[in-house]
Design an enzyme around this catalytic site. Structure first.
Site, PDB file in Angstrom:
ATOM      1  CG  ASP A   1     -55.189  47.955 -30.817  1.00 47.32           C
ATOM      2  OD1 ASP A   1     -55.404  47.909 -32.051  1.00 47.32           O
ATOM      3  OD2 ASP A   1     -55.117  49.017 -30.185  1.00 47.32           O
TER       4      ASP A   1
ATOM      5  CG  HIS B   1     -57.781  50.605 -32.324  1.00 48.19           C
ATOM      6  ND1 HIS B   1     -56.545  50.892 -31.776  1.00 48.19           N
ATOM      7  CD2 HIS B   1     -58.160  51.738 -32.970  1.00 48.19           C
ATOM      8  CE1 HIS B   1     -56.197  52.119 -32.083  1.00 48.19           C
ATOM      9  NE2 HIS B   1     -57.162  52.665 -32.804  1.00 48.19           N
TER      10      HIS B   1
ATOM     11  CE1 TYR C   1     -57.898  59.556 -33.359  1.00 48.36           C
ATOM     12  CE2 TYR C   1     -57.922  61.005 -35.269  1.00 48.36           C
ATOM     13  CZ  TYR C   1     -57.725  59.757 -34.721  1.00 48.36           C
ATOM     14  OH  TYR C   1     -57.341  58.711 -35.526  1.00 48.36           O
TER      15      TYR C   1
ATOM     16  CB  SER D   1     -56.290  55.707 -32.048  1.00 44.94           C
ATOM     17  OG  SER D   1     -55.767  55.135 -33.209  1.00 44.94           O
TER      18      SER D   1
END
Length: 701
Positions: A638, A673, A474, A554
């Site tokens: 989303d 999302h 991430y 994301s």
């Protein structure tokens, strides 16, 4: 302009992944260009940003047809779906929390789309059902997104989100009669719920223009107070700033209902904080922190003393005591000073302060007295993650959750009088944790920075460079990746895969300095860390480049897109999910402007524009490059990272990619999302994603 979209017939696929041929839908290009500090940038697929156009809808349909035709042809898809179903089919129990003399907890029988809220006076007895979100929609796409109980336990205020959108609606249920009240609040987003007297505080936006709900920039958030039995238009406006469209407001209430806490922010990280003493009629707001650069959050109060968790002058956080009668900084008392480990949260339970620290990305728990004196450490079952302690200040019993990569969520009961821990709940699952190895290793990134990796695999694998491996990351927004059980992930590991989670810079694993080292003009550090992790796994013979897949969602989708473009030779499969792919325009949609604290924007300066342009996944795809197999995943609802990011990215990748690997996009419907996604949709999505990954890594079942 109308866009001509032609869906050509699929060519029969060969059995060899590298030789498969796909005819993609032809995506129309337009002459659209922007100029940034003298540099002209083409954006030929901007028309895909219009999520309401018939042309975009037709493009989505055409892409999905190609993608699902491909996925349905892959071997083991049905077997993978069955394995996912079997492994996810076990009872899941949430941590009990006590309100108004009752215990509440969430429970999922196994494959329920949404977890159900129960209550009981005695945890040893059968509970009663309070709210079943599965009854709110036939397909499970309406999810509970927040709740608050009135102080007397008579009313349940709850928020729901539909189809994964960030937009929420608020409802109120009378728990004595079981009836739903007429109170109904709309256009709520990024809000908590704070009960006070006979109503509650919440945050909302003005109603958006019809048709722009999922893409329009979110501006001018406000705090309101709603009194039960009244219409939304009668709600009292509590806080707004008509001159600062990006100012966000959040309201909270201390447990004793004495202090109203108003948080103000303009980014995903950092907030100002003001406090109002509700016990004194007409009292003014008292500012405790006026800067927006630091985290500043009241954890609880004891009388006039507010306890604040902050990284102000403490990159790894500390706990301050601030007396409301002397709130000036000179009078602040440092209750728990900054430590070598990151202070994540504190709970006031059992007459103690329970402090949860993060050491090398896993949990450590210390118990303090109210004056900050250290009492002792609570021993945990292993290297894992602890959920916050749930209990009352004046009661000796509390509950906490514990999980690790090979440990499904367990609930423990802790007694502060006896200092004893007892197991409250352990799920029964078709899975033997002793069959797996969980370990942590460190490697040095490009600039010499040590970076940790968690590695999970079945016992007995050989380090011969031939293991199918999935690297997950991430690296942003101060978010920490810590150990946790995932039944979807374990399907990959059970079939011989090596799962690796990298704790990259940009996250919060080592405090604010670690976070800042992966932001703005330091963002390349995140990509270098991820590339370094891949190279380490290859050097240590866990895997090889033709057996290595990468995955992230994301900001992690941005990560996967960027490193795939920078090092396409290093990976066999890339799985970017709901990614931020257009780094020049991300701030123009919904809440994207709030990410500027991590990314900067293309409008900030020539230097910032050039930096973003240099790694933006959409803009850095090159012609003539042999890219890995790519499966992009996104969803039509989303409104956090709008799907246009993924649409434009895959359109350009399909245009320029000249290799033999597939470059596909899977666009879910009635999904967002990720939060609140029903179990059925999770199984469907991972059956597709894993079958794609398994096939291109040469895995067999």
């Amino acid at each position: 302009m109308k866009h001509s979209i032609y869906l050509l017939a699929l060519v029969i696929m060969s059995s060899c992944a590298q030789k498969q041929s796909i005819d993609y839908p032809v995506t129309q290009k337009e002459e659209v260009k922007d100029t940034y500090f003298g540099t002209e940038v083409a954006d030929p697929y901007r028309w895909l940003e219009d999520d309401n156009s018939a042309e975009t809808a037709a493009w989505v349909e055409a892409q999905n047809e190609v993608t699902f035709n491909y996925l349905e042809s892959l071997p083991y898809r049905a077997e993978i779906k069955q394995q996912l179903t079997d492994l996810m089919d076990y009872p899941k129990h949430g941590t009990p929390f006590k309100e108004a003399g009752k215990y509440y907890f969430f429970k999922n029988d196994g494959l329920q789309n949404q977890s159900v809220l129960y209550a009981t006076d005695d945890l040893s007895k059968e509970p009663t059902l309070v709210l079943d979100p599965n009854t709110l929609s036939e397909d499970g796409t309406v999810a509970l997104s927040g709740l608050e109980l009135s102080k007397d336990g008579k009313y349940l205020v709850y928020m729901v989100a539909k189809s994964g959108s960030d937009w929420n609606e608020i409802f109120v249920k009378d728990l004595e009669t079981g009836e739903l009240l007429d109170d109904h609040i709309q256009w709520v987003k990024f809000s908590g719920l704070a009960w006070y007297n006979n109503g509650f505080y919440y945050s909302a936006y003005d109603k958006p223009v019809a048709g722009t709900e999922l893409s329009e920039s979110n501006q001018f958030q406000k705090i309101y107070y709603h009194k039960l039995g009244t219409a939304q238009q009668e709600d009292q406006l509590v806080m707004e700033d008509s001159e600062k469209p990006k100012r966000m407001f959040g309201a909270g209430i201390t447990d004793d209902k004495r202090f109203l806490l108003v948080s103000m922010s303009e980014a995903s990280h950092g907030n100002a904080l003001s406090v109002k003493d509700l016990s004194k009629k007409g009292s003014a707001y008292i500012p405790l922190m006026e800067k927006l650069d630091y985290e500043f959050h009241v954890q609880d109060n004891i009388g006039d003393d507010l306890y604040v968790l902050t990284n102000y002058n403490a990159p790894k956080y500390r706990l301050l005591k601030i007396n409301i009668n002397q709130p000036e900084e000179a009078n602040w008392v440092e209750t728990i000073p900054e430590q070598d480990e990151v202070l994540q949260s504190v709970s006031f339970v059992g007459g103690k302060i329970v402090a949860e620290f993060m050491k090398d990305a896993h949990s450590v728990v210390h118990v303090y007295q109210y004056d900050g004196a250290l009492d002792y450490e609570i021993e945990l079952p292993g290297i894992g993650s602890v959920g916050s302690f749930s209990g009352k200040k004046d009661e000796p019993v509390a509950f906490y959750s514990y999980t690790s990569f090979n440990t499904p969520g367990e609930i423990y009961q802790y007694n502060f009088d006896t200092k004893e821990t007892s197991l409250f709940y352990r799920p029964e699952i078709k899975f033997n944790p002793d069959d797996y190895v969980v370990k942590q290793e460190f490697f040095k990134s490009k600039d010499g920075t040590p970076v940790p990796l968690f590695i999970v695999h079945r016992k007995g694998i050989e380090l011969d460079g031939n293991n199918p491996t999935l690297l997950y990351g991430y690296g942003g927004f101060n978010i920490s990746l810590t150990p946790g059980f995932s039944p979807t992930r374990m399907v990959f590991v059970e079939n011989g895969g090596v799962f690796v989670m990298a704790n990259l810079r940009g996250g919060g694993e080592y405090g604010e300095e670690w976070h800042q080292a992966g932001t703005k003009l330091n963002k390349q550090n995140v990509f270098d860390d991820f590339i370094g992790a891949a190279e380490y796994l290859i050097e240590e013979k866990y895997t090889s480049s033709n057996k290595l897949g990468i995955m992230g969602g994301s900001n992690g989708g941005l990560l996967v897109g960027a490193v795939t473009n920078q090092r396409p030779d290093l990976f066999q499969v890339a799985l970017p999910a709901v990614g931020v792919m257009d780094m020049l325009r991300f701030h123009k949609f919904t809440i994207g402007w709030a990410w500027a604290g991590d990314y900067g924007t293309s409008e900030d300066s020539k230097e910032m524009f050039e930096y973003l342009y240099g790694y933006s996944p959409y803009h850095t795809i090159k012609s003539g490059v042999d890219y890995p197999a790519v499966l992009v995943t996104t969803a039509d609802h989303d409104d956090r990272v709008v799907p246009a990011h993924s649409f434009k990215y895959i359109a350009r990748l399909q245009e320029l990619h000249t290799g033999s690997m597939p470059t596909l996009i899977r666009i879910d419907v009635k999904a967002g999302h990720g939060a609140g996604k029903p179990t059925a949709k999770v199984i469907e999505e991972y059956a597709d994603v894993w079958s794609f990954l398994f096939y291109h890594l040469g895995m067999k079942i």
